[in-house]
Enzyme design. Structure first.
Site, PDB file in Angstrom:
ATOM      1  N   HIS A  53     -89.348  61.456 -83.077  1.00 50.69           N
ATOM      2  CA  HIS A  53     -89.421  62.286 -81.877  1.00 50.69           C
ATOM      3  C   HIS A  53     -90.646  61.918 -81.011  1.00 50.69           C
ATOM      4  O   HIS A  53     -90.516  61.333 -79.942  1.00 50.69           O
ATOM      5  CB  HIS A  53     -89.524  63.768 -82.254  1.00 50.69           C
ATOM      6  CG  HIS A  53     -88.291  64.342 -82.892  1.00 50.69           C
ATOM      7  ND1 HIS A  53     -87.058  64.389 -82.269  1.00 50.69           N
ATOM      8  CD2 HIS A  53     -88.110  64.900 -84.111  1.00 50.69           C
ATOM      9  CE1 HIS A  53     -86.177  64.966 -83.071  1.00 50.69           C
ATOM     10  NE2 HIS A  53     -86.781  65.293 -84.197  1.00 50.69           N
TER      11      HIS A  53
HETATM   12  O1  RIB Z   1     -88.390  68.831 -81.963  1.00 45.11           O
HETATM   13  C1  RIB Z   1     -89.311  67.846 -82.365  1.00 45.11           C
HETATM   14  C2  RIB Z   1     -90.700  68.228 -81.993  1.00 45.11           C
HETATM   15  O2  RIB Z   1     -91.077  69.393 -82.722  1.00 45.11           O
HETATM   16  C3  RIB Z   1     -91.749  67.158 -82.355  1.00 45.11           C
HETATM   17  O3  RIB Z   1     -92.805  67.201 -81.429  1.00 45.11           O
HETATM   18  C4  RIB Z   1     -92.254  67.602 -83.704  1.00 45.11           C
HETATM   19  O4  RIB Z   1     -93.611  67.207 -83.943  1.00 45.11           O
HETATM   20  C5  RIB Z   1     -92.177  69.088 -83.559  1.00 45.11           C
HETATM   21  O5  RIB Z   1     -93.366  69.508 -82.930  1.00 45.11           O
END
Ligand code: RIB
Ligand code: CA
Length: 309
Positions: A237
């Site tokens: 992500h």
């Molecule tokens: O949905 C993914 C996000 O949520 C990423 O930034 C992960 O680190 C969590 O914070």
């Protein structure tokens, strides 16, 4: 010319990989790291932020920000990132000091106050950015744009409708999306395609005691968690958002009008993306819809390899 950036994050296992990548990128001039409550509580993400920057031996200020969302209780993602927020990894104590200055004041000090523009990369809930916009109406003059890991044009990952970074603080997200600051939203449409296979993780540089090994340990942790959820690899992500700033051509974006739902019983935290342009409202967000996965993997490998020298 290096791009001046501030990275706002909630480390966080994937935030850690994103920071390792960012600090290895010759394309970026990292002015500061700021931390926010999200994956773990504010004190833990702050300690983790300072530990990571110390471990990477970088001379960059790390400032703590919001200890909760602006209008609702904090919901952490401890089930993903563990009790410390760093999964299985234990880093040495931070050698850089805890700063008095708050994240939002540092945003202002490093931009408008200096007459400079900085690109903001956000990897967690948008609480700090919203606080900054509320306290400093002129902040927009100092923020050239925001690339955020957040949102989705469709399904969510924290609720069926909402991605975690938005869901954790939807009121803050609404303030940021309505601010007029140019936004690139690197959401689940993109990040769920940024998967690393076990072979790719194993093939990456993992020089012991460096950022490469730290990133690889986090990738393996994420791989285990993601594959248990049915993904064909480790979901990257936050690294996708950083990659989009380092190498913008890796992502495919479309301009859409986006609003954040803050009231819906089932839809709070949803980034409502007007894909069919039915509102006829001017687009306010470049929504990332796809990523060149091979190119992303190549970039990650290049950045981690730089820790070998
Ligand atoms: O949905 C993914 C996000 O949520 C990423 O930034 C992960 O680190 C969590 O914070
Ligand atoms: Ca994060």
């Amino acid at each position: 010319m290096k791009r001046p950036v501030i990275i706002d994050c909630d480390p966080g296992t994937d935030d850690t990989i994103a920071l390792v990548m960012a600090f290895a990128a010759e394309e970026l001039d990292i002015k500061a790291v700021t931390t926010v409550a999200g994956n773990q509580t504010a004190d833990k993400t702050a300690v983790n932020g300072r530990k990571i920057v110390s471990y990477l031996n970088k001379d960059v200020p790390v400032a703590q920000g919001a200890d909760k969302p602006i209008m609702r209780p904090l919901v952490t993602a401890a089930h993903v990132h563990g009790e410390s927020g760093m999964g299985p990894v234990v880093l040495p104590e931070a050698s850089i000091p805890e700063l008095e200055i708050k994240a939002w004041d540092l945003f202002y000090k490093l931009t408008v106050d200096k007459g400079e523009k900085v690109h903001l990369i956000t990897l967690g809930p948008l609480s700090n950015v919203a606080m900054a916009l509320m306290k400093y109406p002129s902040l927009q003059e100092g923020i050239e744009g925001i690339t955020m890991m957040a949102g989705s044009s469709g399904y969510g990952n924290d609720t069926p409708a909402a991605e975690y970074n938005i869901y954790a603080d939807p009121e803050a997200a609404r303030i940021v999306f309505d601010s007029g600051i140019p936004i690139t939203m690197v959401g689940l449409d993109c990040t769920h395609k940024a998967l690393l296979t076990k072979e790719e993780i194993d093939s990456m540089a993992s020089t012991p005691g460096t950022g490469a090994k730290l990133a690889q340990d986090m990738m393996n942790h994420i791989y285990g968690f993601a594959t248990r959820f049915g993904f064909d690899g480790a979901v990257m992500h936050d690294p996708s958002a950083v990659a989009a700033v380092i190498q913008p051509e890796l992502i495919k974006t479309e301009p859409y009008h986006v609003v954040v739902e803050t009231k819906g019983k089932y839809t709070t935290g949803k980034t409502v993306v007007d894909v069919m342009r039915v509102t006829k409202k001017e687009p306010n967000v470049n929504v990332a819809l796809d990523i060149d996965r091979e190119g992303f993997v190549h970039l990650v490998k290049r950045l981690l390899k730089s820790y070998e020298s």
